[in-house]
Motif scaffolding. Structure first.
Motif, PDB file in Angstrom:
ATOM      1  N   SER A  11      62.639 -11.601 -33.879  1.00  0.00           N
ATOM      2  CA  SER A  11      63.566 -11.363 -33.580  1.00  0.00           C
ATOM      3  C   SER A  11      63.451  -9.653 -33.590  1.00  0.00           C
ATOM      4  O   SER A  11      64.909  -8.850 -33.449  1.00  0.00           O
ATOM      5  CB  SER A  11      65.182 -11.845 -33.851  1.00  0.00           C
ATOM      6  OG  SER A  11      65.223 -11.788 -35.438  1.00  0.00           O
ATOM      7  N   ASP A  39      70.610 -10.036 -34.080  1.00  0.00           N
ATOM      8  CA  ASP A  39      71.819 -10.081 -35.090  1.00  0.00           C
ATOM      9  C   ASP A  39      71.842  -9.722 -36.427  1.00  0.00           C
ATOM     10  O   ASP A  39      71.219 -10.563 -37.473  1.00  0.00           O
ATOM     11  CB  ASP A  39      72.044 -11.940 -34.884  1.00  0.00           C
ATOM     12  CG  ASP A  39      72.622 -12.514 -35.821  1.00  0.00           C
ATOM     13  OD1 ASP A  39      73.642 -11.937 -36.591  1.00  0.00           O
ATOM     14  OD2 ASP A  39      72.743 -14.126 -35.531  1.00  0.00           O
ATOM     15  N   ASN A  76      73.976  -9.842 -38.462  1.00  0.00           N
ATOM     16  CA  ASN A  76      74.130 -10.260 -38.949  1.00  0.00           C
ATOM     17  C   ASN A  76      74.289 -11.242 -39.793  1.00  0.00           C
ATOM     18  O   ASN A  76      73.963 -11.350 -41.406  1.00  0.00           O
ATOM     19  CB  ASN A  76      76.066 -10.947 -38.499  1.00  0.00           C
ATOM     20  CG  ASN A  76      76.842  -9.605 -38.342  1.00  0.00           C
ATOM     21  OD1 ASN A  76      76.987  -8.646 -39.290  1.00  0.00           O
ATOM     22  ND2 ASN A  76      77.750  -9.421 -37.562  1.00  0.00           N
ATOM     23  N   LEU A  77      72.821 -12.317 -39.394  1.00  0.00           N
ATOM     24  CA  LEU A  77      72.223 -13.499 -39.557  1.00  0.00           C
ATOM     25  C   LEU A  77      71.116 -11.872 -41.213  1.00  0.00           C
ATOM     26  O   LEU A  77      71.135 -12.521 -42.120  1.00  0.00           O
ATOM     27  CB  LEU A  77      71.994 -13.527 -38.460  1.00  0.00           C
ATOM     28  CG  LEU A  77      70.345 -15.218 -38.835  1.00  0.00           C
ATOM     29  CD1 LEU A  77      71.095 -16.285 -39.383  1.00  0.00           C
ATOM     30  CD2 LEU A  77      69.348 -15.286 -37.691  1.00  0.00           C
TER      31      LEU A  77
END
Lengths: 315, 275
Positions: free
Chosen positions: A290, A248, A250-251
Protein backbone atom coordinates in the motif's frame (compact mmCIF):
# COMPACT_ATOMS: atom_id res chain seq x y z
CA UNK A 1 46.33 25.75 29.50
CA UNK A 2 48.62 25.56 26.52
CA UNK A 3 47.41 23.91 23.38
CA UNK A 4 48.85 20.51 22.70
CA UNK A 5 49.33 19.65 26.35
CA UNK A 6 48.02 16.24 27.32
CA UNK A 7 44.49 16.55 28.64
CA UNK A 8 44.72 13.59 30.99
CA UNK A 9 44.30 14.67 34.56
CA UNK A 10 43.87 18.33 33.63
CA UNK A 11 40.41 19.83 33.90
CA UNK A 12 39.58 21.95 30.94
CA UNK A 13 38.50 25.47 31.87
CA UNK A 14 34.80 26.15 31.78
CA UNK A 15 33.95 29.55 30.36
CA UNK A 16 30.33 29.30 31.39
CA UNK A 17 29.03 27.32 34.33
CA UNK A 18 25.34 27.09 35.13
CA UNK A 19 24.24 25.09 38.18
CA UNK A 20 20.63 24.46 39.12
CA UNK A 21 19.49 27.74 37.63
CA UNK A 22 15.79 28.49 38.12
CA UNK A 23 13.87 31.60 37.14
CA UNK A 24 10.30 32.08 38.29
CA UNK A 25 7.75 34.62 37.17
CA UNK A 26 5.19 34.30 39.91
CA UNK A 27 4.34 30.62 40.00
CA UNK A 28 5.55 29.98 36.48
CA UNK A 29 9.00 28.46 36.06
CA UNK A 30 10.44 30.08 32.96
CA UNK A 31 13.65 28.15 33.56
CA UNK A 32 13.43 25.09 35.75
CA UNK A 33 16.60 23.86 37.45
CA UNK A 34 19.01 23.69 34.51
CA UNK A 35 22.72 22.94 34.67
CA UNK A 36 25.36 22.95 31.95
CA UNK A 37 28.91 24.05 31.23
CA UNK A 38 30.59 25.48 28.17
CA UNK A 39 34.27 24.78 27.49
CA UNK A 40 36.63 27.64 26.92
CA UNK A 41 37.13 28.42 23.24
CA UNK A 42 34.22 26.32 22.06
CA UNK A 43 31.07 27.19 20.16
CA UNK A 44 27.92 26.31 22.06
CA UNK A 45 24.44 26.38 20.53
CA UNK A 46 21.43 26.87 22.77
CA UNK A 47 18.26 25.85 20.98
CA UNK A 48 14.62 25.75 21.89
CA UNK A 49 11.16 26.75 20.72
CA UNK A 50 10.00 30.30 21.43
CA UNK A 51 9.15 30.76 25.08
CA UNK A 52 11.25 27.77 26.19
CA UNK A 53 13.53 29.87 28.38
CA UNK A 54 16.36 30.74 25.98
CA UNK A 55 16.15 34.50 26.35
CA UNK A 56 15.74 34.28 30.11
CA UNK A 57 18.93 32.22 30.33
CA UNK A 58 20.90 34.49 28.02
CA UNK A 59 19.64 37.64 29.80
CA UNK A 60 20.59 36.22 33.18
CA UNK A 61 24.06 35.25 31.94
CA UNK A 62 24.43 38.78 30.54
CA UNK A 63 23.58 40.26 33.97
CA UNK A 64 20.47 42.14 32.88
CA UNK A 65 18.02 39.82 34.63
CA UNK A 66 18.14 38.36 38.10
CA UNK A 67 18.00 34.64 38.74
CA UNK A 68 15.58 33.16 41.28
CA UNK A 69 17.92 30.40 42.51
CA UNK A 70 21.06 28.62 41.35
CA UNK A 71 24.57 29.69 40.42
CA UNK A 72 25.76 31.13 37.12
CA UNK A 73 29.41 31.90 36.48
CA UNK A 74 31.38 33.32 33.59
CA UNK A 75 35.12 32.71 33.75
CA UNK A 76 34.63 31.92 37.42
CA UNK A 77 32.84 35.20 38.21
CA UNK A 78 29.33 35.05 39.61
CA UNK A 79 26.82 36.89 37.41
CA UNK A 80 24.90 38.18 40.42
CA UNK A 81 27.74 39.17 42.74
CA UNK A 82 30.49 40.23 40.34
CA UNK A 83 28.43 41.92 37.67
CA UNK A 84 31.12 44.36 36.60
CA UNK A 85 33.76 41.63 36.21
CA UNK A 86 31.35 39.53 34.18
CA UNK A 87 30.37 42.49 32.00
CA UNK A 88 34.02 43.22 31.20
CA UNK A 89 34.48 39.69 29.88
CA UNK A 90 31.44 39.38 27.67
CA UNK A 91 30.28 40.76 24.35
CA UNK A 92 26.67 40.53 23.29
CA UNK A 93 24.82 40.73 20.02
CA UNK A 94 21.16 40.98 20.94
CA UNK A 95 18.23 39.74 18.92
CA UNK A 96 17.00 43.27 18.31
CA UNK A 97 19.05 46.23 17.17
CA UNK A 98 20.63 48.03 20.11
CA UNK A 99 22.69 50.56 18.17
CA UNK A 100 22.16 54.29 18.48
CA UNK A 101 20.59 55.07 15.12
CA UNK A 102 21.39 58.78 15.22
CA UNK A 103 25.11 58.21 15.63
CA UNK A 104 27.51 56.97 12.97
CA UNK A 105 29.04 53.50 12.95
CA UNK A 106 32.31 54.96 14.16
CA UNK A 107 30.64 56.91 16.99
CA UNK A 108 28.77 53.83 18.15
CA UNK A 109 32.01 51.85 18.33
CA UNK A 110 33.86 54.69 20.03
CA UNK A 111 31.13 54.99 22.65
CA UNK A 112 31.39 51.27 23.26
CA UNK A 113 35.18 51.58 23.72
CA UNK A 114 34.57 54.32 26.29
CA UNK A 115 32.12 52.13 28.19
CA UNK A 116 34.55 49.19 28.21
CA UNK A 117 37.63 51.28 29.01
CA UNK A 118 39.56 50.23 25.91
CA UNK A 119 42.94 51.99 26.28
CA UNK A 120 42.61 55.30 24.43
CA UNK A 121 45.75 54.72 22.37
CA UNK A 122 44.28 51.48 21.01
CA UNK A 123 40.78 52.70 20.17
CA UNK A 124 41.43 53.76 16.56
CA UNK A 125 43.31 50.61 15.74
CA UNK A 126 40.73 48.32 17.28
CA UNK A 127 37.89 50.02 15.45
CA UNK A 128 39.81 49.62 12.20
CA UNK A 129 40.39 45.95 13.02
CA UNK A 130 36.74 45.07 13.67
CA UNK A 131 35.44 47.16 10.77
CA UNK A 132 37.85 45.23 8.57
CA UNK A 133 36.72 41.95 10.04
CA UNK A 134 33.05 42.46 9.19
CA UNK A 135 33.90 44.43 6.06
CA UNK A 136 32.06 47.69 6.75
CA UNK A 137 34.96 50.15 6.44
CA UNK A 138 33.13 52.07 3.73
CA UNK A 139 30.22 52.85 6.05
CA UNK A 140 32.36 54.04 8.93
CA UNK A 141 30.93 57.55 8.90
CA UNK A 142 27.37 56.70 7.89
CA UNK A 143 24.53 57.19 10.37
CA UNK A 144 23.33 53.79 11.57
CA UNK A 145 19.71 54.64 10.70
CA UNK A 146 20.68 54.90 7.03
CA UNK A 147 22.15 51.37 6.88
CA UNK A 148 20.45 48.21 5.63
CA UNK A 149 19.51 45.39 8.02
CA UNK A 150 22.57 43.35 7.10
CA UNK A 151 24.96 46.26 7.61
CA UNK A 152 23.37 47.04 10.96
CA UNK A 153 23.86 43.45 12.05
CA UNK A 154 27.49 43.55 11.00
CA UNK A 155 27.96 46.81 12.87
CA UNK A 156 26.43 45.21 15.91
CA UNK A 157 28.77 42.22 15.67
CA UNK A 158 31.73 44.55 15.23
CA UNK A 159 30.67 46.43 18.33
CA UNK A 160 30.28 43.22 20.33
CA UNK A 161 33.90 42.38 19.49
CA UNK A 162 35.70 45.69 19.74
CA UNK A 163 36.56 45.29 23.43
CA UNK A 164 37.93 41.78 22.77
CA UNK A 165 35.48 39.82 24.93
CA UNK A 166 36.38 36.37 26.22
CA UNK A 167 32.83 35.14 25.82
CA UNK A 168 30.58 36.27 22.99
CA UNK A 169 26.80 35.88 23.23
CA UNK A 170 24.97 35.80 19.93
CA UNK A 171 21.22 35.87 20.36
CA UNK A 172 19.88 34.90 16.94
CA UNK A 173 22.57 36.91 15.18
CA UNK A 174 21.45 36.08 11.66
CA UNK A 175 17.65 36.24 11.97
CA UNK A 176 16.14 38.33 9.21
CA UNK A 177 19.26 38.29 7.06
CA UNK A 178 19.39 37.04 3.49
CA UNK A 179 21.34 33.78 2.93
CA UNK A 180 24.33 35.58 1.45
CA UNK A 181 24.74 37.95 4.39
CA UNK A 182 24.08 35.10 6.77
CA UNK A 183 26.96 33.14 5.26
CA UNK A 184 29.20 36.21 5.48
CA UNK A 185 28.33 36.85 9.11
CA UNK A 186 29.32 33.27 9.90
CA UNK A 187 32.59 33.70 8.00
CA UNK A 188 33.36 36.68 10.22
CA UNK A 189 32.45 34.82 13.38
CA UNK A 190 34.60 31.82 12.46
CA UNK A 191 37.51 34.01 11.43
CA UNK A 192 37.35 35.81 14.70
CA UNK A 193 37.01 32.70 16.77
CA UNK A 194 40.16 31.28 15.22
CA UNK A 195 42.05 34.51 15.76
CA UNK A 196 41.05 35.21 19.35
CA UNK A 197 40.01 31.81 20.73
CA UNK A 198 36.84 33.19 22.25
CA UNK A 199 33.95 31.17 23.59
CA UNK A 200 30.71 31.60 21.65
CA UNK A 201 27.26 31.11 23.12
CA UNK A 202 24.72 31.06 20.32
CA UNK A 203 20.97 30.85 20.03
CA UNK A 204 19.57 30.38 16.57
CA UNK A 205 16.57 29.27 14.56
CA UNK A 206 18.80 27.88 11.83
CA UNK A 207 19.79 24.28 12.35
CA UNK A 208 22.60 24.42 9.80
CA UNK A 209 24.25 27.00 12.04
CA UNK A 210 23.95 24.70 15.03
CA UNK A 211 25.51 21.83 13.04
CA UNK A 212 28.92 23.48 13.06
CA UNK A 213 28.90 24.03 16.84
CA UNK A 214 30.94 21.94 19.25
CA UNK A 215 28.05 21.32 21.62
CA UNK A 216 24.31 21.74 21.38
CA UNK A 217 21.81 22.04 24.21
CA UNK A 218 18.07 21.93 23.63
CA UNK A 219 15.76 23.56 26.13
CA UNK A 220 12.02 22.99 26.26
CA UNK A 221 9.50 24.09 28.89
CA UNK A 222 12.36 25.50 30.95
CA UNK A 223 14.30 22.23 31.12
CA UNK A 224 17.34 21.04 29.19
CA UNK A 225 16.13 18.01 27.32
CA UNK A 226 19.33 17.23 25.42
CA UNK A 227 22.95 18.31 25.66
CA UNK A 228 25.65 16.78 23.49
CA UNK A 229 27.68 17.18 20.31
CA UNK A 230 25.61 17.49 17.12
CA UNK A 231 26.95 14.11 15.98
CA UNK A 232 25.95 12.27 19.13
CA UNK A 233 22.55 13.92 19.17
CA UNK A 234 21.85 12.87 15.62
CA UNK A 235 23.08 9.37 16.35
CA UNK A 236 20.93 9.13 19.42
CA UNK A 237 17.71 10.67 18.21
CA UNK A 238 17.53 10.37 14.46
CA UNK A 239 19.09 7.41 12.74
CA UNK A 240 16.31 7.40 10.19
CA UNK A 241 13.37 9.55 9.19
CA UNK A 242 10.94 7.90 6.84
CA UNK A 243 8.09 9.66 5.09
CA UNK A 244 5.45 7.30 3.78
CA UNK A 245 2.48 8.17 1.59
CA UNK A 246 -0.26 5.60 1.90
CA UNK A 247 -4.03 5.54 1.20
CA UNK A 248 -4.72 4.64 4.81
CA UNK A 249 -2.35 6.68 6.99
CA UNK A 250 -4.33 5.92 10.14
CA UNK A 251 -3.64 2.20 9.79
CA UNK A 252 0.08 2.88 9.52
CA UNK A 253 -0.23 5.28 12.45
CA UNK A 254 -1.87 2.58 14.52
CA UNK A 255 0.92 0.16 13.61
CA UNK A 256 3.53 2.72 14.73
CA UNK A 257 1.91 3.43 18.07
CA UNK A 258 1.53 -0.32 18.62
CA UNK A 259 5.30 -0.68 18.14
CA UNK A 260 5.86 2.47 20.21
CA UNK A 261 7.55 4.42 17.43
CA UNK A 262 7.33 8.24 17.24
CA UNK A 263 5.40 9.48 14.24
CA UNK A 264 3.57 12.44 12.74
CA UNK A 265 0.47 12.00 10.64
CA UNK A 266 0.00 15.06 8.48
CA UNK A 267 -1.81 15.57 5.14
CA UNK A 268 -1.90 11.86 4.39
CA UNK A 269 1.85 11.52 4.83
CA UNK A 270 3.15 9.63 7.84
CA UNK A 271 6.57 10.64 9.05
CA UNK A 272 8.17 7.98 11.22
CA UNK A 273 11.16 8.58 13.47
CA UNK A 274 13.14 5.53 14.41
CA UNK A 275 16.54 4.85 15.84
CA UNK A 276 16.28 1.24 14.84
CA UNK A 277 16.94 0.51 11.18
CA UNK A 278 15.43 -2.98 11.40
CA UNK A 279 12.11 -1.63 12.69
CA UNK A 280 12.01 0.71 9.70
CA UNK A 281 12.65 -2.14 7.30
CA UNK A 282 9.89 -4.09 9.02
CA UNK A 283 7.38 -1.33 8.22
CA UNK A 284 8.42 -1.31 4.60
CA UNK A 285 7.92 -5.04 4.26
CA UNK A 286 4.61 -5.04 6.17
CA UNK A 287 3.06 -2.19 4.17
CA UNK A 288 4.85 -2.68 0.86
CA UNK A 289 1.58 -3.29 -1.02
CA UNK A 290 0.00 0.00 0.00
CA UNK A 291 2.99 2.38 -0.06
CA UNK A 292 2.47 5.01 -2.76
CA UNK A 293 5.62 6.98 -2.14
CA UNK A 294 8.51 6.78 0.27
CA UNK A 295 11.38 9.03 1.29
CA UNK A 296 14.07 7.98 3.70
CA UNK A 297 16.40 10.57 5.18
CA UNK A 298 19.39 10.54 7.41
CA UNK A 299 18.69 12.60 10.51
CA UNK A 300 19.55 16.29 10.82
CA UNK A 301 19.61 18.49 13.89
CA UNK A 302 16.21 19.75 12.88
CA UNK A 303 14.96 16.19 13.25
CA UNK A 304 16.66 15.95 16.63
CA UNK A 305 14.78 19.05 17.63
CA UNK A 306 11.50 17.76 16.27
CA UNK A 307 11.97 14.38 17.91
CA UNK A 308 12.71 15.89 21.30
CA UNK A 309 10.31 18.80 21.46
CA UNK A 310 7.62 17.60 19.06
CA UNK A 311 7.74 21.01 17.39
CA UNK A 312 9.31 22.55 14.35
CA UNK A 313 11.93 25.01 15.52
CA UNK A 314 10.40 27.92 13.68
CA UNK A 315 7.03 27.62 15.38
CA UNK B 1 34.58 59.36 34.60
CA UNK B 2 35.18 58.29 31.03
CA UNK B 3 31.76 56.62 30.85
CA UNK B 4 29.99 59.69 32.30
CA UNK B 5 31.72 61.94 29.81
CA UNK B 6 30.92 59.57 26.97
CA UNK B 7 27.20 59.61 27.82
CA UNK B 8 27.25 63.37 28.23
CA UNK B 9 28.97 63.90 24.88
CA UNK B 10 26.69 61.46 23.13
CA UNK B 11 23.55 63.26 24.30
CA UNK B 12 24.96 66.64 23.35
CA UNK B 13 26.02 65.40 19.90
CA UNK B 14 22.53 64.02 19.39
CA UNK B 15 20.94 67.25 20.54
CA UNK B 16 22.90 69.37 18.11
CA UNK B 17 22.59 66.85 15.28
CA UNK B 18 18.82 66.89 15.51
CA UNK B 19 18.41 70.16 13.64
CA UNK B 20 14.63 70.38 14.03
CA UNK B 21 14.93 69.95 17.75
CA UNK B 22 17.64 72.55 18.02
CA UNK B 23 15.69 75.08 15.96
CA UNK B 24 12.57 74.37 17.97
CA UNK B 25 14.50 74.92 21.17
CA UNK B 26 15.56 78.34 19.93
CA UNK B 27 12.06 79.10 18.75
CA UNK B 28 10.45 78.01 22.02
CA UNK B 29 12.82 80.19 24.01
CA UNK B 30 11.97 83.24 21.95
CA UNK B 31 8.30 82.37 22.04
CA UNK B 32 8.29 82.07 25.82
CA UNK B 33 10.06 85.36 26.12
CA UNK B 34 7.73 87.34 23.87
CA UNK B 35 4.44 85.81 24.94
CA UNK B 36 5.07 85.76 28.64
CA UNK B 37 6.67 89.17 28.80
CA UNK B 38 3.51 90.46 27.12
CA UNK B 39 1.17 88.55 29.45
CA UNK B 40 3.07 89.41 32.60
CA UNK B 41 3.56 93.07 31.92
CA UNK B 42 0.78 94.04 34.30
CA UNK B 43 2.27 92.07 37.23
CA UNK B 44 5.58 93.79 36.76
CA UNK B 45 4.19 97.29 36.53
CA UNK B 46 5.70 99.71 39.00
CA UNK B 47 8.91 97.73 39.54
CA UNK B 48 12.37 99.20 39.10
CA UNK B 49 13.47 96.72 36.44
CA UNK B 50 10.31 95.30 34.84
CA UNK B 51 12.31 93.49 32.14
CA UNK B 52 14.56 91.83 34.72
CA UNK B 53 11.53 90.80 36.74
CA UNK B 54 9.86 89.14 33.76
CA UNK B 55 12.88 87.56 32.21
CA UNK B 56 14.12 86.07 35.46
CA UNK B 57 10.78 84.26 35.82
CA UNK B 58 10.81 83.10 32.22
CA UNK B 59 14.40 81.86 32.33
CA UNK B 60 13.75 79.80 35.39
CA UNK B 61 10.59 78.32 33.89
CA UNK B 62 12.38 77.45 30.66
CA UNK B 63 15.31 75.82 32.42
CA UNK B 64 12.88 73.93 34.63
CA UNK B 65 10.75 72.67 31.74
CA UNK B 66 13.70 71.74 29.56
CA UNK B 67 15.50 69.90 32.33
CA UNK B 68 12.37 67.94 33.19
CA UNK B 69 11.52 67.10 29.59
CA UNK B 70 15.03 66.11 28.56
CA UNK B 71 14.74 63.00 30.68
CA UNK B 72 12.66 61.70 27.80
CA UNK B 73 16.05 60.75 26.34
CA UNK B 74 16.28 57.61 28.36
CA UNK B 75 12.76 56.58 27.37
CA UNK B 76 13.80 56.93 23.74
CA UNK B 77 16.84 54.80 24.51
CA UNK B 78 14.62 52.15 26.06
CA UNK B 79 12.30 52.18 23.06
CA UNK B 80 15.13 52.01 20.51
CA UNK B 81 16.89 49.18 22.36
CA UNK B 82 20.06 51.18 22.99
CA UNK B 83 19.37 51.03 26.73
CA UNK B 84 20.36 47.35 26.66
CA UNK B 85 23.78 48.23 25.29
CA UNK B 86 24.27 50.65 28.18
CA UNK B 87 22.95 48.23 30.79
CA UNK B 88 25.31 45.37 29.89
CA UNK B 89 28.36 47.64 29.81
CA UNK B 90 30.73 47.40 32.79
CA UNK B 91 29.72 50.78 34.14
CA UNK B 92 27.70 51.60 37.24
CA UNK B 93 24.10 52.63 36.91
CA UNK B 94 24.94 55.75 38.90
CA UNK B 95 27.37 56.73 36.16
CA UNK B 96 24.62 56.40 33.58
CA UNK B 97 22.30 58.48 35.76
CA UNK B 98 24.91 61.22 36.26
CA UNK B 99 25.72 61.33 32.56
CA UNK B 100 22.05 61.75 31.76
CA UNK B 101 21.49 64.40 34.42
CA UNK B 102 24.53 66.39 33.31
CA UNK B 103 23.50 66.32 29.67
CA UNK B 104 19.93 67.44 30.26
CA UNK B 105 21.16 70.14 32.65
CA UNK B 106 23.64 71.33 30.05
CA UNK B 107 20.92 71.57 27.41
CA UNK B 108 18.60 73.36 29.84
CA UNK B 109 21.31 75.86 30.80
CA UNK B 110 22.04 76.45 27.14
CA UNK B 111 18.42 77.33 26.58
CA UNK B 112 18.55 79.68 29.58
CA UNK B 113 21.61 81.38 28.11
CA UNK B 114 19.80 81.87 24.82
CA UNK B 115 16.96 83.62 26.65
CA UNK B 116 19.34 85.82 28.59
CA UNK B 117 21.01 86.77 25.32
CA UNK B 118 17.71 87.63 23.68
CA UNK B 119 16.76 89.47 26.88
CA UNK B 120 19.76 91.79 26.57
CA UNK B 121 18.26 93.13 23.35
CA UNK B 122 14.95 93.70 25.10
CA UNK B 123 16.29 95.77 27.94
CA UNK B 124 17.66 93.27 30.44
CA UNK B 125 20.46 94.77 32.50
CA UNK B 126 23.02 92.59 34.22
CA UNK B 127 26.63 93.13 35.14
CA UNK B 128 29.20 90.32 34.67
CA UNK B 129 29.08 89.38 38.36
CA UNK B 130 25.33 88.80 38.22
CA UNK B 131 25.72 86.89 34.98
CA UNK B 132 28.08 84.44 36.66
CA UNK B 133 25.73 83.97 39.62
CA UNK B 134 22.77 83.47 37.31
CA UNK B 135 24.72 80.89 35.33
CA UNK B 136 25.49 79.05 38.55
CA UNK B 137 21.85 79.17 39.58
CA UNK B 138 20.73 77.88 36.20
CA UNK B 139 23.09 74.92 36.55
CA UNK B 140 21.74 74.23 40.01
CA UNK B 141 18.15 74.36 38.79
CA UNK B 142 19.06 72.23 35.78
CA UNK B 143 20.63 69.52 37.91
CA UNK B 144 17.80 69.61 40.45
CA UNK B 145 15.03 69.18 37.90
CA UNK B 146 16.92 66.85 35.58
CA UNK B 147 17.26 64.55 38.58
CA UNK B 148 13.56 64.88 39.25
CA UNK B 149 12.80 64.20 35.58
CA UNK B 150 15.07 61.17 35.41
CA UNK B 151 13.59 59.85 38.63
CA UNK B 152 10.11 60.11 37.15
CA UNK B 153 11.27 58.61 33.86
CA UNK B 154 12.87 55.63 35.61
CA UNK B 155 9.65 55.24 37.55
CA UNK B 156 7.31 55.39 34.57
CA UNK B 157 9.52 53.62 31.96
CA UNK B 158 7.15 54.54 29.17
CA UNK B 159 6.81 57.79 27.33
CA UNK B 160 3.01 58.03 27.58
CA UNK B 161 3.06 57.49 31.34
CA UNK B 162 5.96 59.88 31.66
CA UNK B 163 4.15 62.63 29.75
CA UNK B 164 1.14 62.35 32.04
CA UNK B 165 3.27 62.38 35.19
CA UNK B 166 5.27 65.35 33.91
CA UNK B 167 2.19 67.43 33.23
CA UNK B 168 0.73 66.54 36.61
CA UNK B 169 3.98 67.48 38.34
CA UNK B 170 4.94 70.47 36.23
CA UNK B 171 1.61 72.32 36.31
CA UNK B 172 1.24 72.86 40.07
CA UNK B 173 4.97 73.42 40.52
CA UNK B 174 4.88 76.14 37.89
CA UNK B 175 1.78 77.95 39.06
CA UNK B 176 2.52 77.67 42.77
CA UNK B 177 6.05 79.01 42.46
CA UNK B 178 5.42 82.72 42.14
CA UNK B 179 6.98 82.87 38.70
CA UNK B 180 3.73 83.85 37.03
CA UNK B 181 1.39 84.60 39.91
CA UNK B 182 2.91 86.42 42.93
CA UNK B 183 2.88 84.17 46.00
CA UNK B 184 1.40 86.96 48.12
CA UNK B 185 -1.95 86.80 46.36
CA UNK B 186 -2.38 83.03 46.80
CA UNK B 187 -4.98 81.68 49.24
CA UNK B 188 -3.69 80.53 52.63
CA UNK B 189 -4.71 76.97 51.84
CA UNK B 190 -2.13 76.71 49.06
CA UNK B 191 0.68 78.40 50.91
CA UNK B 192 2.19 75.24 52.49
CA UNK B 193 2.55 73.79 49.00
CA UNK B 194 4.16 77.01 47.87
CA UNK B 195 6.72 76.70 50.66
CA UNK B 196 7.45 73.06 49.85
CA UNK B 197 7.89 73.78 46.17
CA UNK B 198 11.57 73.92 45.18
CA UNK B 199 10.64 76.13 42.28
CA UNK B 200 9.44 78.84 44.69
CA UNK B 201 12.93 79.28 46.11
CA UNK B 202 14.53 78.96 42.72
CA UNK B 203 12.39 81.76 41.39
CA UNK B 204 12.97 83.97 44.42
CA UNK B 205 16.76 83.58 44.39
CA UNK B 206 16.80 84.20 40.69
CA UNK B 207 14.74 87.36 41.03
CA UNK B 208 16.85 88.49 43.94
CA UNK B 209 19.93 88.34 41.77
CA UNK B 210 18.34 89.60 38.57
CA UNK B 211 16.71 92.60 40.25
CA UNK B 212 19.85 93.60 42.22
CA UNK B 213 18.06 93.41 45.58
CA UNK B 214 21.20 93.09 47.73
CA UNK B 215 20.53 96.42 49.41
CA UNK B 216 16.89 95.87 50.35
CA UNK B 217 15.80 95.28 53.94
CA UNK B 218 14.07 92.06 54.99
CA UNK B 219 10.49 93.47 55.04
CA UNK B 220 11.07 94.92 51.60
CA UNK B 221 12.26 91.53 50.34
CA UNK B 222 9.17 89.85 51.76
CA UNK B 223 7.04 92.47 50.09
CA UNK B 224 8.77 91.86 46.76
CA UNK B 225 8.05 88.15 47.08
CA UNK B 226 11.65 86.95 47.17
CA UNK B 227 11.79 86.28 50.91
CA UNK B 228 9.07 84.42 52.78
CA UNK B 229 7.60 84.95 56.20
CA UNK B 230 6.25 81.69 57.60
CA UNK B 231 4.69 82.45 60.97
CA UNK B 232 7.42 84.83 61.94
CA UNK B 233 10.25 82.70 60.51
CA UNK B 234 11.78 84.43 57.54
CA UNK B 235 13.28 82.50 54.67
CA UNK B 236 15.90 84.69 53.05
CA UNK B 237 16.76 84.25 49.35
CA UNK B 238 20.12 82.64 50.04
CA UNK B 239 18.55 80.22 52.43
CA UNK B 240 16.23 79.47 49.52
CA UNK B 241 19.29 78.59 47.44
CA UNK B 242 20.28 76.12 50.13
CA UNK B 243 16.77 74.66 49.96
CA UNK B 244 17.19 74.12 46.22
CA UNK B 245 20.51 72.37 46.83
CA UNK B 246 18.91 70.15 49.47
CA UNK B 247 15.87 69.28 47.37
CA UNK B 248 18.13 68.75 44.37
CA UNK B 249 20.34 66.41 46.39
CA UNK B 250 17.31 64.43 47.57
CA UNK B 251 16.04 63.98 44.04
CA UNK B 252 19.53 63.20 42.81
CA UNK B 253 19.82 60.42 45.39
CA UNK B 254 16.30 59.16 44.68
CA UNK B 255 17.00 59.18 40.98
CA UNK B 256 20.31 57.30 41.19
CA UNK B 257 18.66 54.80 43.51
CA UNK B 258 15.57 54.34 41.35
CA UNK B 259 17.68 54.10 38.23
CA UNK B 260 19.90 51.52 39.89
CA UNK B 261 17.12 49.16 40.81
CA UNK B 262 14.76 49.69 37.87
CA UNK B 263 14.41 46.56 35.73
CA UNK B 264 14.63 47.83 32.17
CA UNK B 265 15.14 44.39 30.67
CA UNK B 266 11.47 43.53 30.68
CA UNK B 267 10.35 46.81 29.24
CA UNK B 268 8.69 46.20 25.94
CA UNK B 269 10.97 47.17 23.11
CA UNK B 270 9.68 48.28 19.77
CA UNK B 271 11.33 46.03 17.25
CA UNK B 272 13.02 48.39 14.89
CA UNK B 273 15.82 47.94 12.40
CA UNK B 274 16.42 44.58 10.82
CA UNK B 275 13.20 42.94 11.95
Amino acid sequence: MKRGMPRIGIRKMNSIEVEHFTKKYGDFNAVDDISFTVDEGSVFAFLGPNGAGKSTTINTLCTIQEKTTGALRINGNDVTKDKTLVRKDIGIVFQETTLDGKLTVNENLRLHCDFYKVPKAEVDERIRFVLDLVDIKDWKNAAVDSLSGGLKRRTEIARGLVHFPKVLFLDEPTTGLDPQTRANVWDYINKLQKQKNITIFLTTHYMDEAEICDKVAIIDHGKIVAHDTPYNLKKKYTSTTMKVKTPDPNLLGAYCSEHSMKFLNKDGVVTIFSTDVRAVMEIVSTFKGSIEDIEINKGTLNDVFLAITGKEIRN
Amino acid sequence: MRAIRAILMRNLIKFFRDRMRFIFTLFMSAFFLFVFSFVMKSTAAGLDHPMNYLISGIIIMTVFQTALNNSMNILEDIASGFMKEILVAPIGRWQIAIGQILSSSAIAVLQGIIIVTIGFFMGLTLDPFHCVIMLGLMMLVGICFSSMGLFLAALSKESTTFQIIISIVAMPLTFLSGAYIPTMVMPALLRPIVFLNPLTYTTSVFRYVALHMENLSTPELVKAGVAFDIHGFTIMPYFGAVMVVVIGAIFFALCVNQFGKADFSRVKVFRRGHR
